[in-house]
Scaffold this motif. Sequence first.
Motif, PDB file in Angstrom:
ATOM      1  N   GLY A  11      32.487  34.197  54.721  1.00 42.29           N
ATOM      2  CA  GLY A  11      33.521  34.919  53.989  1.00 42.29           C
ATOM      3  C   GLY A  11      33.189  36.393  53.821  1.00 42.29           C
ATOM      4  O   GLY A  11      32.167  36.735  53.241  1.00 42.29           O
ATOM      5  N   GLU A  35      33.647  35.559  59.232  1.00 42.26           N
ATOM      6  CA  GLU A  35      34.925  35.692  58.527  1.00 42.26           C
ATOM      7  C   GLU A  35      36.041  35.108  59.393  1.00 42.26           C
ATOM      8  O   GLU A  35      36.204  35.490  60.545  1.00 42.26           O
ATOM      9  N   GLY A  42      41.252  37.655  52.017  1.00 42.37           N
ATOM     10  CA  GLY A  42      41.555  36.769  50.884  1.00 42.37           C
ATOM     11  C   GLY A  42      41.941  37.559  49.644  1.00 42.37           C
ATOM     12  O   GLY A  42      42.635  38.581  49.725  1.00 42.37           O
ATOM     13  N   SER A  47      43.841  42.387  44.737  1.00 43.00           N
ATOM     14  CA  SER A  47      43.394  42.578  43.360  1.00 43.00           C
ATOM     15  C   SER A  47      43.930  43.850  42.719  1.00 43.00           C
ATOM     16  O   SER A  47      44.357  44.783  43.406  1.00 43.00           O
ATOM     17  N   SER A 347      38.091  38.200  37.767  1.00 44.45           N
ATOM     18  CA  SER A 347      37.059  39.229  37.561  1.00 44.45           C
ATOM     19  C   SER A 347      36.141  39.352  38.769  1.00 44.45           C
ATOM     20  O   SER A 347      35.040  39.890  38.665  1.00 44.45           O
ATOM     21  N   GLN A 350      34.783  43.034  39.730  1.00 48.74           N
ATOM     22  CA  GLN A 350      33.772  43.616  38.832  1.00 48.74           C
ATOM     23  C   GLN A 350      32.497  42.769  38.770  1.00 48.74           C
ATOM     24  O   GLN A 350      31.418  43.291  38.502  1.00 48.74           O
TER      25      GLN A 350
END
Length: 386
Positions: A11, A35, A42, A47, A347, A350
């Motif tokens: 990934g 990947e 993805g 985001s 999250s 971050q």
Amino acid sequence: MANDRRVVIIGAGIAGVATALDLLERGGSDVVVLERYGPGFGSSSKSAGVIETQYLDRSAVEVRNYGLRYFERFAEKHEVALVQSGYLRLAQESADMESFRKSINLQQEFDITDPELLDVEEIQRRWPRIRMDGRVGGLFGPSDGYVDSYEFTLCAASQIVRLGGRVINGVDVLEATHASDGTWNLKTNQGIYEADFIVNAAGPWAKNVAKIFGADLPQNNQLRPKIKIEHREKLDTLLPFVMDYVPGSGRDGIYFRSETPNELFVGIHTDESIQEERDPDIRLGEASQEFVDRVKELLPTRLETPKGLRLGRTWTGLYAISPDNKPIVDVHPDAPGVVHSMGAGGSGIQLAPAMARIAADLILDSSTNSFPNTDWSINRSSLHTS
Ligand SMILES: Cc1cc2nc3c(=O)[nH]c(=O)nc-3n(C[C@H](O)[C@H](O)[C@H](O)COP(=O)(O)OP(=O)(O)OC[C@H]3O[C@@H](n4cnc5c(N)ncnc54)[C@H](O)[C@@H]3O)c2cc1C
């Protein structure tokens, strides 16, 4: 040092690329990222990219502080933008203000000294457009901000190559076998890859990838939409990221921020799994009319909306959430050498630097002490009792 550790990361989302960089920067590993499509395919390209530390418990502050400092350094070094326009979490009741006060004390323990507790009057003085009806104040982190997580993922992927690692696109990991000498053989649509260590950083697909290694790990994929809103009226004061959700409240809440004086980004967030579970291969597309209607209903309750609104692009992505809303970064006892790094929910940008550090620790040292207040192990009780 000889590159004696062969590591394959499954990934090339932010979790995978950050882990690859951590390993390469610490030396001694051959790192290959496999990947299925391309970097950021993805959730990392869907985001809101918020990086902030306005959380309410020590662990959550510790790992987010690490993330914020990481993104500051990365942005400076590689000229990708970290826009530090601030983050304001609104309080719904006085108990929230008490939690926010504790958060400020916790943040000071980690040398984050600029967050402020703001009352309603102060919020309205700074940002007169924010509507505070039914809200009692807020917690404001001036150094918090946002990144373009897709840009960051692409930049990190190119750094991997510069540091001698590889990112191979179009490779779908299908099966795994463990040889008697401890080597893992990964069967893919493009042949076999051998490795001593594997990192499962497959985001919403991580639960499926874990099964390839015989591990049944809990993760619930939740659909989350976002919308861009343009407005003819130009704002004199740009809005920070405003979040009308308190962690652990069991509810969701609207968030918004200015992108430019004529543009807002708006979404609805909760850290928790409160909707139906989604298949990771669900066809993602525009947000539903139901979401658009909810934004139309909720936004004017929190913002004096600028004139000349025009709904722009909408999109959806998946939050991959664990049962206690915290990531899992650990080796499953039945599959030695395989680190699962998953479940960061809303999250995951971050938290990616801290997740990467722990995953790399587990590969390099078989254990981690990097974040003494943080337990992202597979056997923590909150994962199995939540
Ligand atoms: C609308 C929205 C807003 C968000 N806002 C924020 C925010 O403001 N701040 C924040 O911190 N987080 C936010 N998030 C969450 C964050 O985007 C994710 O937690 C994070 O991107 C997850 O990264 P990842 O690398 O784990 O997964 P992904 O980015 O999903 O990457 C996983 C990769 O694995 C690949 N893969 C899967 N299976 C295989 C296989 N078998 N073989 C090879 N490759 C495979 C996939 O193709 C994919 O590229 C948001 C998410 C959404 C949807």
